[in-house]
Write a protein that holds these residues in place. Structure first.
Motif, PDB file in Angstrom:
ATOM      1  N   ARG A 195      65.650  -8.754  67.339  1.00 28.38           N
ATOM      2  CA  ARG A 195      65.605  -8.773  65.874  1.00 28.38           C
ATOM      3  C   ARG A 195      66.907  -9.299  65.291  1.00 28.38           C
ATOM      4  O   ARG A 195      66.927  -9.921  64.223  1.00 28.38           O
ATOM      5  CB  ARG A 195      65.310  -7.379  65.326  1.00 28.38           C
ATOM      6  CG  ARG A 195      63.854  -6.980  65.374  1.00 28.38           C
ATOM      7  CD  ARG A 195      63.576  -5.779  64.471  1.00 28.38           C
ATOM      8  NE  ARG A 195      64.318  -4.604  64.886  1.00 28.38           N
ATOM      9  CZ  ARG A 195      63.852  -3.696  65.741  1.00 28.38           C
ATOM     10  NH1 ARG A 195      62.657  -3.840  66.283  1.00 28.38           N
ATOM     11  NH2 ARG A 195      64.573  -2.638  66.062  1.00 28.38           N
ATOM     12  N   GLU A 196      68.012  -9.037  65.986  1.00 23.85           N
ATOM     13  CA  GLU A 196      69.311  -9.512  65.534  1.00 23.85           C
ATOM     14  C   GLU A 196      69.611 -10.925  66.042  1.00 23.85           C
ATOM     15  O   GLU A 196      70.717 -11.420  65.853  1.00 23.85           O
ATOM     16  CB  GLU A 196      70.415  -8.558  66.039  1.00 23.85           C
ATOM     17  CG  GLU A 196      70.332  -7.147  65.492  1.00 23.85           C
ATOM     18  CD  GLU A 196      70.480  -7.109  63.984  1.00 23.85           C
ATOM     19  OE1 GLU A 196      71.379  -7.804  63.464  1.00 23.85           O
ATOM     20  OE2 GLU A 196      69.692  -6.401  63.335  1.00 23.85           O
ATOM     21  N   GLU A 213      63.994   8.292  59.542  1.00 22.11           N
ATOM     22  CA  GLU A 213      63.401   6.963  59.670  1.00 22.11           C
ATOM     23  C   GLU A 213      62.717   6.530  58.378  1.00 22.11           C
ATOM     24  O   GLU A 213      62.910   5.404  57.912  1.00 22.11           O
ATOM     25  CB  GLU A 213      62.399   6.957  60.818  1.00 22.11           C
ATOM     26  CG  GLU A 213      61.813   5.587  61.105  1.00 22.11           C
ATOM     27  CD  GLU A 213      60.939   5.592  62.343  1.00 22.11           C
ATOM     28  OE1 GLU A 213      60.594   4.497  62.810  1.00 22.11           O
ATOM     29  OE2 GLU A 213      60.615   6.678  62.838  1.00 22.11           O
ATOM     30  N   LEU A 231      69.583   6.603  58.168  1.00 16.99           N
ATOM     31  CA  LEU A 231      69.878   6.310  59.569  1.00 16.99           C
ATOM     32  C   LEU A 231      71.216   6.890  60.001  1.00 16.99           C
ATOM     33  O   LEU A 231      71.411   7.170  61.190  1.00 16.99           O
ATOM     34  CB  LEU A 231      69.868   4.795  59.784  1.00 16.99           C
ATOM     35  CG  LEU A 231      68.558   4.076  59.402  1.00 16.99           C
ATOM     36  CD1 LEU A 231      68.699   2.579  59.641  1.00 16.99           C
ATOM     37  CD2 LEU A 231      67.383   4.629  60.197  1.00 16.99           C
ATOM     38  N   GLY A 269      65.502  -4.532  69.555  1.00 18.35           N
ATOM     39  CA  GLY A 269      66.551  -4.520  68.540  1.00 18.35           C
ATOM     40  C   GLY A 269      67.467  -5.718  68.655  1.00 18.35           C
ATOM     41  O   GLY A 269      67.853  -6.330  67.646  1.00 18.35           O
ATOM     42  N   SER A 272      65.565   4.425  68.773  1.00 18.64           N
ATOM     43  CA  SER A 272      65.082   3.542  67.712  1.00 18.64           C
ATOM     44  C   SER A 272      65.930   3.674  66.462  1.00 18.64           C
ATOM     45  O   SER A 272      66.252   2.674  65.795  1.00 18.64           O
ATOM     46  CB  SER A 272      63.615   3.861  67.407  1.00 18.64           C
ATOM     47  OG  SER A 272      63.126   3.068  66.363  1.00 18.64           O
ATOM     48  N   LEU A 273      66.331   4.903  66.109  1.00 17.88           N
ATOM     49  CA  LEU A 273      67.192   5.099  64.941  1.00 17.88           C
ATOM     50  C   LEU A 273      68.544   4.421  65.130  1.00 17.88           C
ATOM     51  O   LEU A 273      69.063   3.770  64.214  1.00 17.88           O
ATOM     52  CB  LEU A 273      67.386   6.593  64.682  1.00 17.88           C
ATOM     53  CG  LEU A 273      66.170   7.370  64.157  1.00 17.88           C
ATOM     54  CD1 LEU A 273      66.501   8.856  64.061  1.00 17.88           C
ATOM     55  CD2 LEU A 273      65.749   6.852  62.792  1.00 17.88           C
ATOM     56  N   GLU A 325      53.600   0.414  68.512  1.00 15.26           N
ATOM     57  CA  GLU A 325      54.545   1.441  68.076  1.00 15.26           C
ATOM     58  C   GLU A 325      53.821   2.711  67.655  1.00 15.26           C
ATOM     59  O   GLU A 325      54.265   3.819  67.953  1.00 15.26           O
ATOM     60  CB  GLU A 325      55.373   0.898  66.905  1.00 15.26           C
ATOM     61  CG  GLU A 325      56.469   1.835  66.434  1.00 15.26           C
ATOM     62  CD  GLU A 325      57.544   2.054  67.477  1.00 15.26           C
ATOM     63  OE1 GLU A 325      58.206   3.096  67.421  1.00 15.26           O
ATOM     64  OE2 GLU A 325      57.696   1.189  68.367  1.00 15.26           O
ATOM     65  N   TYR A 365      65.244   6.151  55.436  1.00 13.93           N
ATOM     66  CA  TYR A 365      66.355   5.243  55.746  1.00 13.93           C
ATOM     67  C   TYR A 365      67.698   5.975  55.762  1.00 13.93           C
ATOM     68  O   TYR A 365      68.730   5.408  55.416  1.00 13.93           O
ATOM     69  CB  TYR A 365      66.393   4.078  54.747  1.00 13.93           C
ATOM     70  CG  TYR A 365      65.158   3.216  54.815  1.00 13.93           C
ATOM     71  CD1 TYR A 365      65.010   2.255  55.819  1.00 13.93           C
ATOM     72  CD2 TYR A 365      64.127   3.371  53.897  1.00 13.93           C
ATOM     73  CE1 TYR A 365      63.867   1.472  55.893  1.00 13.93           C
ATOM     74  CE2 TYR A 365      62.972   2.592  53.969  1.00 13.93           C
ATOM     75  CZ  TYR A 365      62.852   1.650  54.971  1.00 13.93           C
ATOM     76  OH  TYR A 365      61.721   0.880  55.050  1.00 13.93           O
ATOM     77  N   LYS A 387      68.141   0.650  64.811  1.00 11.92           N
ATOM     78  CA  LYS A 387      67.933   0.203  63.429  1.00 11.92           C
ATOM     79  C   LYS A 387      69.230   0.192  62.636  1.00 11.92           C
ATOM     80  O   LYS A 387      69.389  -0.614  61.716  1.00 11.92           O
ATOM     81  CB  LYS A 387      66.903   1.100  62.749  1.00 11.92           C
ATOM     82  CG  LYS A 387      65.481   0.855  63.231  1.00 11.92           C
ATOM     83  CD  LYS A 387      64.482   1.747  62.522  1.00 11.92           C
ATOM     84  CE  LYS A 387      63.070   1.464  63.015  1.00 11.92           C
ATOM     85  NZ  LYS A 387      62.059   2.334  62.360  1.00 11.92           N
ATOM     86  N   LYS A 392      71.955  -0.545  64.061  1.00  8.73           N
ATOM     87  CA  LYS A 392      72.750  -1.497  64.838  1.00  8.73           C
ATOM     88  C   LYS A 392      73.859  -0.810  65.623  1.00  8.73           C
ATOM     89  O   LYS A 392      74.900  -1.395  65.900  1.00  8.73           O
ATOM     90  CB  LYS A 392      73.333  -2.579  63.929  1.00  8.73           C
ATOM     91  CG  LYS A 392      72.266  -3.331  63.141  1.00  8.73           C
ATOM     92  CD  LYS A 392      72.867  -4.345  62.199  1.00  8.73           C
ATOM     93  CE  LYS A 392      71.780  -5.008  61.361  1.00  8.73           C
ATOM     94  NZ  LYS A 392      72.318  -6.008  60.414  1.00  8.73           N
TER      95      LYS A 392
END
Length: 579
Positions: A533-534, A462, A467, A530, A494-495, A150, A465, A498, A500
């Motif tokens: 991760r979920e 980012e 977002l 993403g 990416s934002l 990253e 936070y 994050k 969702k």
């Protein structure tokens, strides 16, 4: 913007900042104008069929033919499921038997080292245990690799090279000693220059500061001095970035005699330092509270008729400002020729000090002279910001108000560089909404805004936070048709991921496909990561299918995510299938 249009535009921004200040508690929940392309999507909502269809159409219009190893885009979902088996076989063939021909060929092309070459490097040094501790677990190794990957996506190597090299030099100095480290790098074929010497000098100073008393630090001070001698013997110029930190250390520990000895050495090694070393000398006397010596030095440059005396007086003035001696700073500021002050290479620092000491009248006089002598608007705007941003305990809204007031007073059009610094200041003050208002103001007045101007806002969203600001930020980019770069697309996706908002992520991905100017495999990878991760394997599976349809060939990062999130070969195979 023309000079005539600048004041109304900044009046609008001033009104906006006042509204923001009055409604500060509502900033977190405030909604921006509805310029979004899709309605708000809850984290549990699946990506709409309309978004997927638009992505397929964008990919189809972008490509001409698919890679030979991938099937052609299919007309319906049933055919996609059947033909994706070929794609599955390709993945499994890569996982089961990687082709290492190129790597082996590259290895064989390297010349073999002889035993004499190894001995020349010194096997005793290389056999040392450099890293202590047990081997990390596979999960930790994967996490580290993902973090490194990253960082490589987000940073340019030239910006991190200095940090990495300093870290390497510090490690070598800890294990071998400073002089042995230089010799070791020389044997490895590394040219030794000021960069290497400066890194080792910083190591010596860090160790000296870590010592509990001055007597313990003497050894490290001597080692730093030996490095300066080696620089001089090898013909390198000892500039301020080399001797400055060393003299500051001597100032901090108040070593008067040692300061005189080393400053004499630096003056002899670099005659140009004679006008700059007085800055550190004055700092030392101020720290030691030697008022008599301070007044004696000030009297020695009262005339300032010669250029050398002027430069020394300027150094004294900056030392007074750094030490918050307001009256002494003002005395020298009034003593020096304003024209020479404005032409000084330290003019930015002077305006910062005037802001910190709240010397508005003196700053205004200098700016008045600048505008009357036809200095560029860019430089004047920059100095105005230097003053406003350094006023103690000032809020971002007040910085913009002060900046706006002086811009109108001196009839200076704000520059893109000034906007950039204001946006960065707002972001560092956690006023992302205000930074977005400033950016919008600039976009309305300047049709060719560089996308890099919004990077501080992206980073602040980012890191802080924030977002929820991703969508209005991307709406701004779309509304004013800013030309996005690959890293901008990736950051915005990416934002969204994050927070969702996979619908928003697919929207940005489709825009990237339609632009046709960027490789999208890394963007697909962000969405896939993403979903993993979920623990949403169906979503990751859908990403793989979309890559297949778009003719986007997976890379090592794609396979890394598959291997890390599927505990058996069958699951990896299923990850390439659509429901």
């Amino acid at each position: 913007a023309a000079l005539g249009h600048a004041p109304p535009m900044w009046k609008r921004l001033l009104e906006t900042t006042k509204k923001v200040s009055a409604a500060a508690p509502e900033l977190a929940t405030r909604k921006r104008p509805s310029t979004s392309r899709s309605p708000a999507v809850s984290p549990a909502t699946a990506v709409s069929r309309a978004s997927l269809l638009r992505l397929k159409q964008a990919a189809a219009s972008k490509k001409t033919t698919l890679p030979s190893s991938l099937p052609h885009a299919l007309a319906n979902d049933g055919e996609e499921e059947d033909n994706s088996r070929d794609f599955t076989k390709e993945i499994l063939s890569i996982l089961n038997g990687p082709d290492d021909a190129e790597e082996s060929g590259a290895t064989e092309a390297l010349p073999e080292e002889s035993e004499d070459d190894v001995d020349a490097i010194g096997n005793k040094i290389l056999d040392m245990e450099w890293f202590a501790g047990s081997q990390p677990s596979s999960a930790m190794m994967h996490l580290r690799k993902e973090v490194v990957r990253e960082k490589k996506k987000r940073y340019i190597f030239k910006n991190t090279e200095s940090h990495r090299f300093t870290r390497l030099m510090r490690m070598c100095a800890d294990k071998l000693g400073t002089e042995s480290a230089l010799e070791f790098f020389g044997r490895l074929g590394r040219d030794t220059g000021p960069k290497e010497f400066n890194a080792l000098i910083r190591v010596c100073l860090e160790k000296a500061r870590a010592c509990g008393d001055v007597d313990s630090a003497v050894e490290h001070i001597f080692r730093a001095y030996r490095l300066f001698e080696m620089m001089k013997d090898r013909g390198f110029q000892i500039e301020e970035d080399s001797y400055g930190p060393f003299l500051l250390y001597l100032v901090d520990v108040e070593l008067l005699e040692e300061f005189e000895m080393f400053s004499a050495f630096f003056r002899d090694a670099n005659p140009r330092s004679c006008s700059r070393i007085p800055y550190y000398e004055m700092l030392l006397l101020i720290r030691a509270q030697d008022e008599e010596s301070i007044r004696e030095l000030c009297r020695s440059v009262e005339d300032c008729s010669e250029e050398a005396d002027y430069c020394i007086a300027e150094s004294y003035m900056l030392a007074f400002a750094e030490s918050n001696r307001k009256m002494d700073f003002v005395t020298f500021l009034e003593l020096l020729d304003p024209t020479k002050v404005l032409g000084s290479k330290y003019i930015s620092s002077i305006f910062k000090y005037m802001g910190r000491l709240k010397l508005e009248n003196h700053a205004e006089k200098l700016l008045q002279k600048m505008t009357s002598k036809e200095y560029s608007d860019v430089k004047v705007s920059s100095l105005i910001f230097d003053y406003a941003a350094n006023i103690p305990s000032i809020e971002a809204e007040d910085v913009i108000s002060a900046f706006n007031k002086w811009q109108e007073k001196f009839k200076v059009a704000p520059s893109v560089g000034a906007y950039d610094r204001i946006i960065s200041f707002c972001c560092s003050s956690s006023k992302i909404s205000l930074a977005l208002d400033v950016a919008e103001c600039l976009c309305k007045s300047n049709p060719s805004v560089p996308i890099e101007l919004l990077n501080p806002i992206i980073n602040a969203c980012e890191q802080g936070y924030e977002l929820h600001m991703a969508r209005p930020l991307y709406n701004l980019m779309s509304l004013y048709k800013l030309k996005l770069k690959p890293e901008t697309f990736r950051s915005m996706i990416s934002l969204c991921v994050k927070m969702k908002d996979f619908e928003g992520a697919y929207t940005i991905l489709t825009d990237a496909e339609e632009s046709g100017e960027t490789s999208t495999v890394s963007l697909y990878n962000v969405i896939m990561a993403g979903y993993f991760r979920e623990k949403n394997h169906n979503g990751a599976q859908m990403v793989m299918s979309q890559m297949q349809i778009a003719g986007v060939k997976p890379d090592s990062e794609t396979f890394s995510y598959l291997i890390s999130n599927c505990d058996c070969e069958e699951k990896i195979s299923k990850s390439t299938w659509m429901n």
